[in-house]
Design an enzyme around this catalytic site. Structure first.
Site, PDB file in Angstrom:
ATOM      1  N   ASN A   7      -0.400   7.276  14.125  1.00 10.55           N
ATOM      2  CA  ASN A   7       0.600   6.506  13.359  1.00 10.55           C
ATOM      3  C   ASN A   7       0.910   5.203  13.798  1.00 10.55           C
ATOM      4  O   ASN A   7       1.512   4.986  14.513  1.00 10.55           O
ATOM      5  CB  ASN A   7       1.793   7.350  13.292  1.00 10.55           C
ATOM      6  CG  ASN A   7       2.715   6.872  12.330  1.00 10.55           C
ATOM      7  OD1 ASN A   7       2.756   5.816  11.619  1.00 10.55           O
ATOM      8  ND2 ASN A   7       3.785   7.637  12.107  1.00 10.55           N
ATOM      9  N   ARG A  84      -2.360   7.876   9.475  1.00 17.95           N
ATOM     10  CA  ARG A  84      -1.279   7.629   8.846  1.00 17.95           C
ATOM     11  C   ARG A  84      -1.955   6.053   8.249  1.00 17.95           C
ATOM     12  O   ARG A  84      -1.605   5.188   9.039  1.00 17.95           O
ATOM     13  CB  ARG A  84       0.050   7.613   9.225  1.00 17.95           C
ATOM     14  CG  ARG A  84       1.166   7.129   8.355  1.00 17.95           C
ATOM     15  CD  ARG A  84       2.415   6.782   8.914  1.00 17.95           C
ATOM     16  NE  ARG A  84       3.249   6.425   7.916  1.00 17.95           N
ATOM     17  CZ  ARG A  84       4.116   5.300   8.152  1.00 17.95           C
ATOM     18  NH1 ARG A  84       4.060   4.562   9.383  1.00 17.95           N
ATOM     19  NH2 ARG A  84       4.915   4.845   7.255  1.00 17.95           N
ATOM     20  N   HIS A 173       6.405   6.964   2.132  1.00 16.42           N
ATOM     21  CA  HIS A 173       7.125   8.210   2.849  1.00 16.42           C
ATOM     22  C   HIS A 173       6.465   9.694   2.113  1.00 16.42           C
ATOM     23  O   HIS A 173       7.052  10.597   1.933  1.00 16.42           O
ATOM     24  CB  HIS A 173       8.782   8.353   2.675  1.00 16.42           C
ATOM     25  CG  HIS A 173       9.437   7.536   3.308  1.00 16.42           C
ATOM     26  ND1 HIS A 173      10.686   7.190   3.152  1.00 16.42           N
ATOM     27  CD2 HIS A 173       9.255   7.021   4.574  1.00 16.42           C
ATOM     28  CE1 HIS A 173      11.116   6.116   3.998  1.00 16.42           C
ATOM     29  NE2 HIS A 173      10.308   6.055   5.155  1.00 16.42           N
ATOM     30  N   ARG A 232      16.567  -3.370   5.501  1.00 12.56           N
ATOM     31  CA  ARG A 232      16.064  -3.733   4.203  1.00 12.56           C
ATOM     32  C   ARG A 232      17.169  -3.563   3.027  1.00 12.56           C
ATOM     33  O   ARG A 232      18.068  -2.902   3.127  1.00 12.56           O
ATOM     34  CB  ARG A 232      14.776  -3.000   3.882  1.00 12.56           C
ATOM     35  CG  ARG A 232      13.714  -3.192   4.473  1.00 12.56           C
ATOM     36  CD  ARG A 232      12.566  -2.013   4.307  1.00 12.56           C
ATOM     37  NE  ARG A 232      12.415  -1.312   5.386  1.00 12.56           N
ATOM     38  CZ  ARG A 232      11.564  -0.178   5.463  1.00 12.56           C
ATOM     39  NH1 ARG A 232      10.958   0.388   4.341  1.00 12.56           N
ATOM     40  NH2 ARG A 232      11.337   0.624   6.658  1.00 12.56           N
ATOM     41  N   GLU A 376       5.660  14.652   9.740  1.00 14.19           N
ATOM     42  CA  GLU A 376       4.432  14.109   8.983  1.00 14.19           C
ATOM     43  C   GLU A 376       3.608  14.412   9.842  1.00 14.19           C
ATOM     44  O   GLU A 376       2.206  14.472   9.309  1.00 14.19           O
ATOM     45  CB  GLU A 376       4.934  12.344   8.897  1.00 14.19           C
ATOM     46  CG  GLU A 376       5.850  12.333   7.960  1.00 14.19           C
ATOM     47  CD  GLU A 376       6.471  10.888   8.026  1.00 14.19           C
ATOM     48  OE1 GLU A 376       7.383  10.832   9.018  1.00 14.19           O
ATOM     49  OE2 GLU A 376       6.434   9.908   7.165  1.00 14.19           O
TER      50      GLU A 376
END
Ligand code: ADP
Length: 389
Positions: A7, A84, A173, A232, A376
């Site tokens: 990842n 990923r 996501h 963000r 994940e």
């Protein structure tokens, strides 16, 4: 089957070597500060830290080389590698077994996520060179959202501009939201059809999932859109960008940096992007922290209403990621807002300090509310098993 899950972010790489069947994790670790000075390498085997040292990673290739060198010292055969990939663009509505064509497409869509896809592609190239006979599977953050209907994914901009630059809502996501759906469905069976999945972490997004299909999600062309996040901004009037450039004299890079790294919880609180710091500040009466905390919950709730509308209803809500799994007060504020929909949270269950999957709604609630810690890496390992064997 032993799968190495990689990842990689823009300047970091996390990995896990796991058995996709039993979920046992043999080794895991991370490379930090890729492309910068004072890198850090951490490597643990069977839960025991083996390496925690300074290292230099000039690029992503050097990071994955270090990881594979350390893993080769273990007596564990790797059967496949799962990667990923942040952006699959318009090409991928599912994970893909990597060949030359898949790699070419990952690079073709890279301008949509330049800080991620190039490094991720470099890692795949290195893995293929070093282990030519091992399968590599690319798992895209965006592919789950490709089932979104056009009414949700289309940007109301001139058609030729959207076509030329491939502008649409891609979301992110997706692997986490897919996991939430998989577990909710497995646990709740027939009573689960319309799921609102709330991934609330440093990066946060919501996803409306109806019978396994994405109906809408809050992130957009990039992961900047939607909820207010750690650093963000989330959704703001896009004219703010033009205004800053026209009147403020900000360059493109400065605005990009402001929106992605200097906004959100950090900007509103003035102290931190970390929800724990903000909660402590709010408890101590700091007004900016109080506002940041309330805004985070408010934005999540108002976007949630849009997601619920996209499915014309909701029967299940799941919370996951750092804030979603751990912050009972955000969950409580969120659920109280939806009492008019019949959502009833059980105060004790919601506040109980237990980990793992759990129902937090009260008996008789019209909507089942759960905490489902995302995984994940497991999802990626299962995709390797599904596509490579
Ligand atoms: P990322 O998007 O980087 O994977 P995480 O899912 O790890 O982020 O979430 C990080 C966020 O979760 C931070 O804002 C952090 O403060 C918050 N968080 C982690 N643990 C807790 C906790 N026990 N209580 C409240 N917030 C927490």
């Amino acid at each position: 089957m032993n799968v190495l899950v990689v990842n990689a972010g823009s300047s970091s790489l996390k990995y896990q070597l796991m058995d996709a069947g039993t979920r046992e994790i043999f080794a895991k670790g991370n490379c930090e500060r890729i492309g910068l000075d004072r890198g850090i390498f951490g490597h643990a085997v069977q839960g025991e830290a083996k390496v925690e040292e300074e290292a230099l990673f000039p690029d992503h290739r050097s990071a994955i080389r270090t990881v594979l060198d350390h893993l080769s010292e273990l007596d564990i055969a790797i059967d496949g590698i799962g990667h990923r990939i942040v952006q699959g663009g318009w090409h991928f509505s599912d994970s893909a077994l990597v060949d030359d064509e898949v790699l070419r497409k990952i690079l073709e869509v890279a301008p949509l996520a330049p800080l991620h896809n190039y490094g991720e592609a470099a890692i795949i190239e290195y893995c293929r060179e070093r282990f030519p006979s091992l399968p590599n599977v690319a798992v895209f953050d965006t592919s789950f959202h490709m089932s979104m209907p056009a009414v949700a994914s289309t940007y109301p901009l001139p058609r030729e501009v959207c076509e030329k630059y491939h502008i649409r809502k891609y979301g992110a996501h997706g692997t986490s939201h897919r996991y939430e759906w998989m577990r909710a469905k497995a646990l709740l069976g027939d009573s689960c059809h319309r799921l609102l999945s709330c991934h609330l972490g440093n990066g946060s997004s919501l996803c409306a999932i109806e019978d396994g299909q994405c109906r809408d999600t809050t992130m957009g062309l990039t992961p900047l859109d939607g909820l207010m996040m750690g650093t963000r901004s989330g959704s703001i009037d896009p004219a703010t960008v033009c205004y800053l450039q026209r009147e403020g004299g900000y360059t493109y890079d400065e605005v990009d940096d402001m929106l992605n790294r200097q906004s959100g919880l950090l900007a509103v609180s003035g102290i931190s992007s970390d929800a724990r710091d903000i909660r402590n500040g709010a408890k101590a009466g700091d007004e900016r922290c109080l506002l940041a905390f309330d805004m985070f919950a408010y934005k999540a709730m108002t976007h949630a209403a849009a997601m619920i509308a996209s499915m014309a209803g909701v029967d299940t809500i799941t919370f996951t990621a750092g804030i979603g799994e751990n912050d009972w007060s955000i969950r409580q504020a969120f659920c109280q807002t939806f009492e008019w929909l019949g959502v009833r949270v059980d105060r004790e269950r919601n506040r109980a300090e237990v980990g793992g999957e759990r129902v937090i709604s009260a008996a008789g609630s019209a909507v089942t509310v759960m905490v489902i810690p995302t995984d994940e890496e497991y999802m990626i390992a299962k995709d390797v098993e599904r596509l490579a064997f």
